[in-house]
Design a protein around this motif. Structure first.
Motif, PDB file in Angstrom:
ATOM      1  N   VAL A   1       0.325  -8.923   0.530  1.00 11.69           N
ATOM      2  CA  VAL A   1       0.042  -7.617   1.118  1.00 11.69           C
ATOM      3  C   VAL A   1       1.270  -7.197   1.913  1.00 11.69           C
ATOM      4  CG1 VAL A   1      -1.577  -6.229   2.443  1.00 11.69           C
ATOM      5  CG2 VAL A   1      -2.331  -8.424   1.479  1.00 11.69           C
ATOM      6  N   LYS A   2       1.747  -5.991   1.663  1.00 15.69           N
ATOM      7  CA  LYS A   2       2.815  -5.464   2.517  1.00 15.69           C
ATOM      8  C   LYS A   2       2.264  -4.270   3.282  1.00 15.69           C
ATOM      9  CE  LYS A   2       5.102  -3.491  -1.598  1.00 15.69           C
ATOM     10  NZ  LYS A   2       6.379  -3.439  -2.327  1.00 15.69           N
ATOM     11  N   VAL A   3       2.490  -4.308   4.594  1.00 15.84           N
ATOM     12  CA  VAL A   3       1.903  -3.334   5.512  1.00 15.84           C
ATOM     13  C   VAL A   3       3.028  -2.634   6.267  1.00 15.84           C
ATOM     14  CG1 VAL A   3       0.289  -2.958   7.415  1.00 15.84           C
ATOM     15  CG2 VAL A   3      -0.124  -4.813   5.763  1.00 15.84           C
ATOM     16  N   GLY A   4       3.200  -1.350   5.981  1.00 15.67           N
ATOM     17  CA  GLY A   4       4.170  -0.555   6.717  1.00 15.67           C
ATOM     18  C   GLY A   4       3.514   0.107   7.906  1.00 15.67           C
ATOM     19  N   LEU A   5       4.206   0.110   9.033  1.00 14.84           N
ATOM     20  CA  LEU A   5       3.702   0.739  10.256  1.00 14.84           C
ATOM     21  C   LEU A   5       4.563   1.929  10.634  1.00 14.84           C
ATOM     22  CD1 LEU A   5       2.824  -2.188  12.699  1.00 14.84           C
ATOM     23  CD2 LEU A   5       1.385  -1.140  10.959  1.00 14.84           C
ATOM     24  N   SER A   6       3.956   2.865  11.326  1.00 14.39           N
ATOM     25  CA  SER A   6       4.664   4.027  11.864  1.00 14.39           C
ATOM     26  C   SER A   6       3.904   4.549  13.068  1.00 14.39           C
ATOM     27  CB  SER A   6       4.781   5.131  10.816  1.00 14.39           C
ATOM     28  OG  SER A   6       5.204   6.357  11.402  1.00 14.39           O
ATOM     29  N   PRO A   7       4.594   5.025  14.099  1.00 11.27           N
ATOM     30  CA  PRO A   7       3.915   5.705  15.204  1.00 11.27           C
ATOM     31  C   PRO A   7       3.719   7.194  14.948  1.00 11.27           C
ATOM     32  CG  PRO A   7       6.230   5.478  15.725  1.00 11.27           C
ATOM     33  CD  PRO A   7       6.042   4.846  14.370  1.00 11.27           C
ATOM     34  N   VAL A   8       4.085   7.644  13.742  1.00 11.08           N
ATOM     35  CA  VAL A   8       4.135   9.078  13.454  1.00 11.08           C
ATOM     36  C   VAL A   8       3.116   9.504  12.412  1.00 11.08           C
ATOM     37  CG1 VAL A   8       5.607  10.937  12.562  1.00 11.08           C
ATOM     38  CG2 VAL A   8       6.556   9.234  14.135  1.00 11.08           C
ATOM     39  N   SER A   9       3.064   8.819  11.251  1.00 12.95           N
ATOM     40  CA  SER A   9       2.193   9.274  10.160  1.00 12.95           C
ATOM     41  C   SER A   9       2.067   8.192   9.104  1.00 12.95           C
ATOM     42  CB  SER A   9       2.741  10.548   9.513  1.00 12.95           C
ATOM     43  OG  SER A   9       3.969  10.279   8.843  1.00 12.95           O
ATOM     44  N   THR A  10       1.001   8.305   8.282  1.00 14.06           N
ATOM     45  CA  THR A  10       0.873   7.393   7.142  1.00 14.06           C
ATOM     46  C   THR A  10       1.978   7.658   6.122  1.00 14.06           C
ATOM     47  OG1 THR A  10      -0.717   8.930   6.135  1.00 14.06           O
ATOM     48  CG2 THR A  10      -1.612   7.065   7.373  1.00 14.06           C
ATOM     49  N   GLU A  11       2.406   8.913   6.011  1.00 14.75           N
ATOM     50  CA  GLU A  11       3.514   9.208   5.094  1.00 14.75           C
ATOM     51  C   GLU A  11       4.775   8.440   5.510  1.00 14.75           C
ATOM     52  OE1 GLU A  11       0.527  12.355   4.860  1.00 14.75           O
ATOM     53  OE2 GLU A  11       1.622  11.493   6.561  1.00 14.75           O
ATOM     54  N   ASN A  12       5.049   8.400   6.806  1.00 19.98           N
ATOM     55  CA  ASN A  12       6.216   7.664   7.269  1.00 19.98           C
ATOM     56  C   ASN A  12       6.040   6.162   7.092  1.00 19.98           C
ATOM     57  OD1 ASN A  12       7.321  10.092   8.005  1.00 19.98           O
ATOM     58  ND2 ASN A  12       7.860   9.452  10.087  1.00 19.98           N
ATOM     59  N   ALA A  13       4.817   5.656   7.271  1.00 21.83           N
ATOM     60  CA  ALA A  13       4.561   4.239   7.034  1.00 21.83           C
ATOM     61  C   ALA A  13       4.844   3.888   5.575  1.00 21.83           C
ATOM     62  CB  ALA A  13       3.114   3.897   7.395  1.00 21.83           C
ATOM     63  N   ARG A  14       4.419   4.777   4.669  1.00 23.48           N
ATOM     64  CA  ARG A  14       4.676   4.583   3.243  1.00 23.48           C
ATOM     65  C   ARG A  14       6.185   4.628   2.967  1.00 23.48           C
ATOM     66  NH1 ARG A  14       2.693   9.229   1.153  1.00 23.48           N
ATOM     67  NH2 ARG A  14       0.638   8.575   1.879  1.00 23.48           N
ATOM     68  N   MET A  15       6.863   5.550   3.620  1.00 25.09           N
ATOM     69  CA  MET A  15       8.307   5.696   3.465  1.00 25.09           C
ATOM     70  C   MET A  15       9.042   4.448   3.977  1.00 25.09           C
ATOM     71  SD  MET A  15      10.697   8.552   5.320  1.00 25.09           S
ATOM     72  CE  MET A  15       9.986   8.017   6.883  1.00 25.09           C
ATOM     73  N   ASN A  16       8.555   3.871   5.068  1.00 18.21           N
ATOM     74  CA  ASN A  16       9.185   2.669   5.618  1.00 18.21           C
ATOM     75  C   ASN A  16       9.121   1.515   4.623  1.00 18.21           C
ATOM     76  OD1 ASN A  16       9.812   4.004   7.996  1.00 18.21           O
ATOM     77  ND2 ASN A  16       7.991   3.269   9.087  1.00 18.21           N
ATOM     78  N   ILE A  17       7.981   1.380   3.927  1.00 17.44           N
ATOM     79  CA  ILE A  17       7.873   0.340   2.902  1.00 17.44           C
ATOM     80  C   ILE A  17       8.863   0.604   1.766  1.00 17.44           C
ATOM     81  CG2 ILE A  17       6.399  -0.590   1.070  1.00 17.44           C
ATOM     82  CD1 ILE A  17       4.041  -0.437   2.913  1.00 17.44           C
ATOM     83  N   LYS A  18       8.896   1.829   1.299  1.00 19.93           N
ATOM     84  CA  LYS A  18       9.772   2.173   0.180  1.00 19.93           C
ATOM     85  C   LYS A  18      11.229   1.876   0.517  1.00 19.93           C
ATOM     86  CE  LYS A  18      10.868   5.942  -3.023  1.00 19.93           C
ATOM     87  NZ  LYS A  18      10.587   7.362  -3.383  1.00 19.93           N
ATOM     88  N   ALA A  19      11.626   2.127   1.765  1.00 22.74           N
ATOM     89  CA  ALA A  19      13.018   1.934   2.161  1.00 22.74           C
ATOM     90  C   ALA A  19      13.346   0.465   2.408  1.00 22.74           C
ATOM     91  CB  ALA A  19      13.316   2.747   3.423  1.00 22.74           C
ATOM     92  N   GLU A  20      12.408  -0.282   2.993  1.00 27.01           N
ATOM     93  CA  GLU A  20      12.728  -1.637   3.436  1.00 27.01           C
ATOM     94  C   GLU A  20      12.192  -2.744   2.527  1.00 27.01           C
ATOM     95  OE1 GLU A  20      12.822  -0.718   8.270  1.00 27.01           O
ATOM     96  OE2 GLU A  20      11.398  -2.164   7.452  1.00 27.01           O
ATOM     97  N   LEU A  21      11.104  -2.486   1.806  1.00 25.66           N
ATOM     98  CA  LEU A  21      10.484  -3.552   1.031  1.00 25.66           C
ATOM     99  C   LEU A  21       9.859  -2.995  -0.247  1.00 25.66           C
ATOM    100  CD1 LEU A  21      10.025  -6.603   1.179  1.00 25.66           C
ATOM    101  CD2 LEU A  21       7.854  -6.163   2.344  1.00 25.66           C
ATOM    102  N   PRO A  22      10.679  -2.498  -1.174  1.00 20.10           N
ATOM    103  CA  PRO A  22      10.117  -1.925  -2.396  1.00 20.10           C
ATOM    104  C   PRO A  22       9.547  -2.971  -3.350  1.00 20.10           C
ATOM    105  CG  PRO A  22      12.512  -1.931  -2.479  1.00 20.10           C
ATOM    106  CD  PRO A  22      12.141  -2.357  -1.103  1.00 20.10           C
ATOM    107  N   GLY A  23      10.035  -4.210  -3.271  1.00 18.16           N
ATOM    108  CA  GLY A  23       9.586  -5.253  -4.189  1.00 18.16           C
ATOM    109  C   GLY A  23       8.596  -6.211  -3.562  1.00 18.16           C
ATOM    110  N   TRP A  24       8.406  -7.376  -4.216  1.00 17.83           N
ATOM    111  CA  TRP A  24       7.393  -8.344  -3.797  1.00 17.83           C
ATOM    112  C   TRP A  24       7.965  -9.753  -3.637  1.00 17.83           C
ATOM    113  CZ3 TRP A  24       2.683  -6.902  -2.206  1.00 17.83           C
ATOM    114  CH2 TRP A  24       2.211  -5.629  -2.597  1.00 17.83           C
ATOM    115  N   ASP A  25       9.256  -9.868  -3.358  1.00 16.20           N
ATOM    116  CA  ASP A  25       9.872 -11.190  -3.267  1.00 16.20           C
ATOM    117  C   ASP A  25       9.732 -11.722  -1.839  1.00 16.20           C
ATOM    118  OD1 ASP A  25      11.503 -13.461  -3.276  1.00 16.20           O
ATOM    119  OD2 ASP A  25      12.865 -12.595  -4.764  1.00 16.20           O
TER     120      ASP A  25
END
Length: 764
Positions: A271-295
């Motif tokens: 499970v990868k969980v992105g956090l944001s103090p701003v929005s779920t869209e930003n949390a999703r964006m944080n995952i895409k930028a920092e952890l796009p894969g599953w390694d």
């Protein structure tokens, strides 16, 4: 501290470290279990967490051993036997709890959201665990959940937590998400309440949501986006005591979810969980930028590599225990402040609006009453770029809120503690010439913050009475002494900038501490508005955080708090002889039963290393002609009040301050006045230390004949020349050079005692 228990824990922690030794020269010495649990009810542990984080990162993914964390504030106690789940952010070493957002827990069997008693509402899905099946190192945490035979592994990036759960074969496997888990809602210092929350099922491998809550930070918003490596078969959402199978969205104030799987033996679900103090869209964006894969393994290695880079800024040689304490201390010092900005620079500002940081960094978790003393001076040496970012973040609070941070959490001012100690942090950086912030604008902020009344800082009364009356503001003696120091700092920057009228105003205010010195009692004592002394007076009587003239200390401990003018303090007492006699009494006078509260620990007489007001006092003999006593007491603290077990600190670690004291002191020097660029010499316990200063420059310390029985300085050389002063300066370090000690078992009372060598007026 009980020696038998301590020794046992040291052996165990060393064994864990040896079994899980990671690659890398420096990370191998970090033991995240240091400071996670006291050995008895009369000691403090450090209040640290063992889970995964990256340097100064937003996410701290770690186990919670309490249903409603309160004490220790980190949520994890080494002495506990049960884990309730893994939440995504934690405070490191603080005295008050908060955060614990988005708790997850893998389970098997029936889903039991509300089993147990009212005191343990989450016990339906908690699990027993053993330290024999638990591992922690930088960028990685692992534990076997015995109730479910599930192996849980955690790692993280700056904004994303990555879980890897190895399940047994079971048709009823689950991952629980708890959005109600928080600090104790009934017994905490601050009222905690979930104002609103949401869990939304996006598809069969994606969950999103948020919660808005009050706590130590008066209002926080946390958004998450979670992706699963395996689709879940079904879901159960819950609000309070009601459950809703296969509902796609639920709102409320007590929300949980169970995601259901059918697992094969040893099947892994991530499970990868992105956090944001701003929005779920930003949390999703944080995952895409920092952890796009599953390694998972690569992510853990990358986190470890980040730590290796940061820890390599100081290279030391010493015993294995010293290396473990030292590098774990750097690890704790670099755990915060935390970058609150999403990858696009968005963050929640102090006024609760959404702002954007052009440099994509906005730091919070400023425990300034603690960290201005040693942690921030350490940052100026080995994290100057971070120091710039910290100051620019503090300036944003001034812009939106009207004054600089006091204790800022999640971008929110919580007013905890006293003083205005962003001021010495900014002044120290400005005087050291650290680039990247507008010094004139910063001066306007520190001046404005020193003239504008705000909670805990009644500057109208300060100007009127020239002290803080206790019947105007509680903790008056401590506030008077600490604001006087802050005013001295303002004066120094005013002087540097040629603002002579301001200099005269603030240097005069920096002497107001004298107005609370009672010549009859020999202490700084509370006065009332009418100028009378508050009675009765007992110098051993402790205060907490209100209702007493002293903050988390007593009159003995606060007597020594005049770091801006130690020579003036010596003069108040009557000279060096009287000053030394008072110091001698301070370090040998024992407390009477019942006169010590939970804010103090790590005692040597009245000295309490477990809390910050005492931290500079061992070095004061350097000012009064008896430096060998400084050497004795500094070595005593280093050798007796730190260890490499779960009870490794003699008090709350306080966001890097306790560790930074050790970092400086183990190398042989410490910033008594943290904003004047001068370091008092103590007693090095390391054989060698090399500080990387950037630009190819290094400052090296070597100590010959170091050992627990050789705490006394026999001679010193600075850059190859005999050196008899009891201090070194910022320039001595910043220019690069070499400091050499020869140590011995008996004091050399001829070193550092000549009147011309006593630093009566330290500064730039």
């Amino acid at each position: 501290m009980k020696k038998v228990l301590s020794i046992g824990l040291v052996c165990f922690s060393s064994l864990v470290l040896a079994q899980t030794k990671p690659d890398g020269t420096f990370v191998q010495y970090v033991n995240p279990f240091i400071g996670t649990g006291a050995v008895d009810k009369n000691s403090l542990s450090g209040s640290n967490f063992p889970g995964s984080t990256v340097p100064f990162g937003f996410v701290q993914l770690s186990p919670d051993t309490r249903d409603a964390p309160d004490d220790p504030a980190s949520g994890y106690d080494y002495n506990d036997k049960t884990i309730v789940g893994f939440s995504h952010n934690h405070l490191s070493g603080t005295g008050v709890a908060d955060l614990f957002d988005v708790l997850m827990m893998p389970t098997t069997g029936d889903v039991k959201f509300n089993a147990g008693t009212p005191d343990k509402p989450h016990s339906g899905y908690s699990s027993a665990f053993s330290h024999k099946e638990e591992t922690a190192r930088p960028g990685y945490y692992q534990v076997m959940l015995k109730d479910y035979n599930i192996n849980a592994e955690l790692t993280s990036t700056s904004h994303v937590g990555l879980h890897r759960y190895t399940f047994p074969q079971n048709a009823q496997s689950h991952i629980i998400i708890d959005m109600d888990h928080s600090l104790d809602k009934k017994r905490g210092y601050w009222s905690c309440k979930i104002i609103g929350a949401e869990i939304r099922v996006v598809d069969d491998h994606t969950i999103e949501g948020y919660r808005i809550l009050s706590g130590w930070a008066k209002l926080r918003k946390i958004y998450f986006h979670a992706e699963f490596s395996k689709p879940f078969i079904s879901t159960v959402l819950a609000s309070g005591g009601k459950t809703y199978p296969d509902l796609t969205i639920i709102n409320g104030s007590n929300l949980k979810a169970a995601l259901n799987f059918n697992t094969a033996d040893k099947e892994q679900i991530m499970v990868k969980v992105g956090l944001s103090p701003v929005s779920t869209e930003n949390a999703r964006m944080n995952i895409k930028a920092e952890l796009p894969g599953w390694d998972f393994n690569a992510t853990s290695s990358q986190s470890s590599a980040q730590w290796e880079k940061e820890l390599s800024k100081i290279k030391i040689d010493g015993t294995l225990e010293q290396k473990q304490i030292f590098y774990t201390g750097l690890y704790h010092a670099f755990t915060q402040p935390n970058n609150m900005a999403d990858v696009n620079g968005d963050y929640q500002a102090t006024d609760l609006s959404i702002a954007n940081a052009p440099d994509k960094t906005h730091y919070s978790t400023f425990s300034l009453w603690d960290t201005y003393r040693a942690a921030h001076p350490l940052y100026t040496l080995i994290q100057p770029e971070k120091t710039t970012a910290f100051i620019n973040s503090m300036m944003r609070q001034y812009d939106s809120y009207g004054y600089l941070p006091i204790w800022q959490l999640w971008g929110d001012e919580n007013y905890c503690m006293i003083g205005n100690h962003a001021i010495p942090v900014i002044v120290d950086a400005a005087l050291k010439g650290i680039p990247g912030f507008n010094v004139e604008k910063a001066y306007a902020a520190i001046k404005g913050s020193s003239l504008t009344d705000h909670p805990g800082s009644p500057f109208t009364a300060w100007a009127k009475y020239q002290y803080i009356p206790e019947d105007v503001e509680s903790q008056s003696v401590s506030i008077t002494l600490e604001v006087a120091y802050d005013d001295w700092c303002v004066a120094q920057l005013a002087k540097k900038l040629g603002k002579d009228e301001d200099y005269d105003l603030f240097i005069k205010r920096s002497e107001f501490y004298k107005n609370l010195y009672n010549t009859k009692t020999g202490f700084f004592q509370a006065k009332l508005k009418d100028g009378s002394w508050q009675e009765p007076f007992n110098p051993q009587s402790y205060g907490g955080n209100g209702g007493s003239p002293y903050t988390e200390a007593n009159a003995w401990q606060y007597f020594w708090y005049v770091p801006q003018n130690v020579s003036g303090l010596i003069g108040l007492v009557g000279g060096n002889t009287a000053f030394n006699q008072k110091l001698d009494t301070f370090f040998t006078l024992r407390d009477k039963p019942g006169e010590v509260n939970g804010n103090a620990s790590g005692f040597i007489g009245q000295y309490a290393h477990g809390n910050e007001p005492s931290h500079h006092i061992t070095y004061l003999y350097d000012f009064s002609g008896q430096p060998w006593k400084t050497q004795f007491y500094v070595a005593k603290v280093l050798n007796e009040l730190y260890n490499n077990s779960s009870s490794g600190y003699s008090g709350n670690e306080d966001c890097g301050q306790m560790s930074s004291w050790y970092t400086f002191s183990s190398m042989g020097f410490y910033p008594v006045n943290p904003a004047n660029g001068v370091y008092a010499i103590g007693s090095p316990i390391l054989k060698h230390a090399e500080i990387s200063l950037g630009g190819g420059k290094t400052f090296t310390m070597d100590a010959k004949n170091v050992g627990k029985n050789n705490c006394y300085i026999q001679s010193v050389k600075l850059n190859g020349k005999a050196y008899g002063k009891t201090y070194i300066t910022q320039n001595d370090i910043a220019d690069g050079g070499k400091l050499e000690f020869v140590m011995g078992s008996k004091p050399n009372k001829n070193w550092g005692t000549k009147p011309t060598d006593v630093p009566l007026a330290w500064g730039y």
